[in-house]
Design a protein around this motif. Sequence first.
Motif, short mmCIF file in Angstrom:
data_model
loop_
_atom_site.label_atom_id
_atom_site.label_comp_id
_atom_site.label_asym_id
_atom_site.label_seq_id
_atom_site.Cartn_x
_atom_site.Cartn_y
_atom_site.Cartn_z
N TYR A 35 0.72 -1.32 0.02
CA TYR A 35 0.07 0.12 -0.10
C TYR A 35 0.85 1.26 -0.12
CZ TYR A 35 -3.85 -2.90 1.75
OH TYR A 35 -4.78 -3.95 2.04
N GLY A 40 -4.64 12.58 2.87
CA GLY A 40 -6.02 12.71 2.49
C GLY A 40 -6.45 11.87 1.61
N MET A 41 -5.68 10.71 1.28
CA MET A 41 -5.87 9.49 0.41
C MET A 41 -6.13 8.28 0.87
SD MET A 41 -5.92 11.13 -2.68
CE MET A 41 -5.94 9.90 -3.79
N GLY A 42 -5.80 8.20 2.20
CA GLY A 42 -5.93 6.80 2.94
C GLY A 42 -4.75 6.02 2.39
N LEU A 43 -5.30 4.71 2.57
CA LEU A 43 -4.35 3.64 2.24
C LEU A 43 -4.65 3.06 0.67
CD1 LEU A 43 -3.99 1.57 5.68
CD2 LEU A 43 -2.18 2.68 4.24
N ARG A 44 -3.71 3.07 -0.07
CA ARG A 44 -4.25 2.71 -1.59
C ARG A 44 -3.37 1.56 -1.69
NH1 ARG A 44 -3.80 7.71 -5.37
NH2 ARG A 44 -1.86 8.32 -4.24
N GLU A 59 -5.11 -0.79 -6.97
CA GLU A 59 -5.77 0.30 -7.32
C GLU A 59 -4.83 1.14 -7.96
OE1 GLU A 59 -7.25 2.43 -3.96
OE2 GLU A 59 -7.93 4.11 -5.15
N GLN B 2 -13.62 5.99 -4.67
CA GLN B 2 -13.52 5.59 -3.40
C GLN B 2 -14.80 4.97 -2.97
OE1 GLN B 2 -10.48 6.95 -1.92
NE2 GLN B 2 -10.90 5.66 0.16
N PHE B 89 -8.58 4.20 10.42
CA PHE B 89 -9.08 3.58 9.23
C PHE B 89 -10.32 2.75 9.22
CE2 PHE B 89 -5.90 5.80 6.64
CZ PHE B 89 -4.75 5.72 7.46
N PHE B 102 -9.86 0.60 1.96
CA PHE B 102 -9.77 1.49 2.94
C PHE B 102 -10.23 2.80 2.57
CE2 PHE B 102 -7.20 -0.71 6.15
CZ PHE B 102 -6.74 -1.60 5.38
N GLY B 103 -10.71 3.32 3.86
CA GLY B 103 -11.21 4.70 3.77
C GLY B 103 -10.01 5.56 3.94
N THR B 104 -10.19 7.04 4.11
CA THR B 104 -9.15 7.73 3.83
C THR B 104 -8.68 7.99 5.49
OG1 THR B 104 -10.93 9.86 3.84
CG2 THR B 104 -9.62 8.98 1.83
N GLY B 105 -9.37 7.74 6.33
CA GLY B 105 -8.60 8.04 7.63
C GLY B 105 -9.13 9.27 8.41
#
Lengths: 117, 112
Positions: A35, A40-44, A59, B2, B89, B102-105
């Motif tokens: 990841y 602002g993007m979280g875990l991608r 992703e 998202q 998260f 996952f969300g952005t936290g």
Amino acid sequence: NAGVTQTPKFRVLKTGQSMTLLCAQDMNHEYMYWYRQDPGMGLRLIHYSVGEGTTAKGEVPDGYNVSRLKKQNFLLGLESAAPSQTSVYFCASSLSGRALSSTDTQYFGPGTRLTVL
Amino acid sequence: DQQVKQNSPSLSVQEGRISILNCDYTNSMFDYFLWYKKYPAEGPTFLISISSIKDKNEDGRFTVFLNKSAKHLSLHIVPSQPGDSAVYFCAANFAGANNLFFGTGTRLTVIP
């Protein structure tokens, strides 16, 4: 039992340089993941593997390659680093892809902070 | 796109009060939801989860509520403690998926 370890912890690269991030787990997990975390993007999810010798795109796979030659190791490669790849990279592993319990969940490494100048 | 969203990037709460962290999702196939907690310079760690067949799961001070019709879940922390200060998260997956979404936290700060 070290869990999930990542090497290196920090790295600064110049644009165009290449590097490999190493992830190792000692829990005999089949599934492993890479990841990136950005503000602002979280875990991608970049790439993942469902077993030794397998890899699959997540992703945001562009600019990265991975290999899983051994069950315990999952390598993430950047062939030609770009400033957009400045990020914190996390590796994770799990028994299954479902991660349905507190024991069969994704275990994360401590992260690698990469800066590309 | 998202599929899991946490619309509040940050939350501040007084010690001893309740913290409520929210999460919304768009994919109706999701049937399992998790919360992870992340301290600075560490990887995320599993906190609590809930299956879609339930609407509540409790573990000590932490309770997760699921509202499937609204595609919404929330994490309640009662009472909040300074050690709870971290990024939380929300994550989800579904049968056949090989990964978590996952969300952005949300960054929670518990003020002593």
